[in-house]
Design an enzyme around this catalytic site. Structure first.
Site, PDB file in Angstrom:
ATOM      1  N   ARG A  48       0.840  -1.205   0.000  1.00  0.00           N
ATOM      2  CA  ARG A  48       0.000   0.000   0.000  1.00  0.00           C
ATOM      3  C   ARG A  48       0.874   1.254   0.000  1.00  0.00           C
ATOM      4  O   ARG A  48       0.716   2.142   0.829  1.00  0.00           O
ATOM      5  CB  ARG A  48      -0.967   0.012   1.192  1.00  0.00           C
ATOM      6  CG  ARG A  48      -2.097  -0.992   1.020  1.00  0.00           C
ATOM      7  CD  ARG A  48      -3.070  -0.966   2.191  1.00  0.00           C
ATOM      8  NE  ARG A  48      -4.273  -1.718   1.883  1.00  0.00           N
ATOM      9  CZ  ARG A  48      -5.066  -2.280   2.792  1.00  0.00           C
ATOM     10  NH1 ARG A  48      -4.807  -2.149   4.064  1.00  0.00           N
ATOM     11  NH2 ARG A  48      -6.136  -2.946   2.428  1.00  0.00           N
ATOM     12  N   HIS A  49       1.820   1.266  -0.902  1.00  0.00           N
ATOM     13  CA  HIS A  49       2.664   2.452  -1.070  1.00  0.00           C
ATOM     14  C   HIS A  49       3.308   2.382  -2.463  1.00  0.00           C
ATOM     15  O   HIS A  49       3.231   1.355  -3.147  1.00  0.00           O
ATOM     16  CB  HIS A  49       3.731   2.534   0.031  1.00  0.00           C
ATOM     17  CG  HIS A  49       4.719   1.405   0.011  1.00  0.00           C
ATOM     18  ND1 HIS A  49       4.670   0.342   0.891  1.00  0.00           N
ATOM     19  CD2 HIS A  49       5.793   1.150  -0.789  1.00  0.00           C
ATOM     20  CE1 HIS A  49       5.660  -0.498   0.633  1.00  0.00           C
ATOM     21  NE2 HIS A  49       6.345  -0.037  -0.382  1.00  0.00           N
ATOM     22  N   ALA A  50       3.918   3.494  -2.821  1.00  0.00           N
ATOM     23  CA  ALA A  50       4.738   3.542  -4.035  1.00  0.00           C
ATOM     24  C   ALA A  50       6.083   4.149  -3.656  1.00  0.00           C
ATOM     25  O   ALA A  50       6.232   4.736  -2.575  1.00  0.00           O
ATOM     26  CB  ALA A  50       4.059   4.384  -5.116  1.00  0.00           C
TER      27      ALA A  50
END
Lengths: 141, 141
Positions: A48-50
């Site tokens: 749940r991140h980039a």
């Protein structure tokens, strides 16, 4: 989307298997960091991140995991369940990991050290930056 | 003997575990190569060689394996069965790997690319070189 699947040669015989990854050879970057994720509990979602500037190669060296990838134009699902299959991830790809098998060990090679400042953890912020990123990429191309 | 056990921090919570290895930080060398051994059949012995110039860090990221280590002065047995435990191996250590659990994945980080010329696969030759190696090391110290 800045992702690619790589197949690695298995050096195997009746006795067992070996896969070898070498920086700037069959791994297209310098390996600075190696991390591995294990003992993930059922129904847990990770990621749940980039990342703004990070190249990574992910391999399920044991078990399986599903990875959702999104560069801002919509999601793609990839299943990793083969120690000879690598998933190459570039900059600005939102990822979410789930459906870890009980025995899953996900190994990730990265071209940068851990840097909390490189994470985008808010999806709306990611979309804003991703749209700008694609415009710049388009302008360059 | 040029071996050392390293304990790595597990970054974990109720959802799962992560171990991070970074070159020249908690791994005391530059990571050029990462390989992993898996699907090893029962009763198989692997290894049975030494390296002249190679630093390696071995971690059983899943399952367990026994490693016999010998610098020419007699063998030592080490069991790897914990993803947060690394075994650091230096030059001129004869190693033999056995008792792989069915699910064992042994990950190894190395500071050099694969080089067949760096292997000593004959034990008597190893003993000759190891004796010379220890004499030189002693002379330097």
């Amino acid at each position: 989307m800045d992702i690619e699947r790589i197949h690695f040669q298995q050096h195997g015989d009746h006795g067992g298997q070996l896969v070898s990854l070498e920086e700037e050879r069959n791994v297209p970057f310098e390996i600075r960091r190696v991390y591995y994720i294990f003992a993930t509990q059922p129904k847990v979602h990770r990621g749940r991140h980039a990342h703004r500037h990070l190249r990574q190669l992910a391999v399920a060296v044991r078990g399986s995991v599903t990875i959702l990838l999104d560069d801002g134009t919509g999601p793609v699902e990839v299943v990793l369940n083969d120690p000879s299959q690598g998933l190459l991830l570039g900059d600005m790809v939102w990822r979410e990991l789930y459906d870890f098998s009980d025995d899953c060990v996900l190994m990730v090679l990265a071209d940068q050290f851990y840097d909390p400042a490189d994470y985008i953890t808010d999806y709306d912020e990611f979309l804003r930056e991703a749209n700008g990123y694609r415009r710049v990429e388009g302008a360059v191309a």
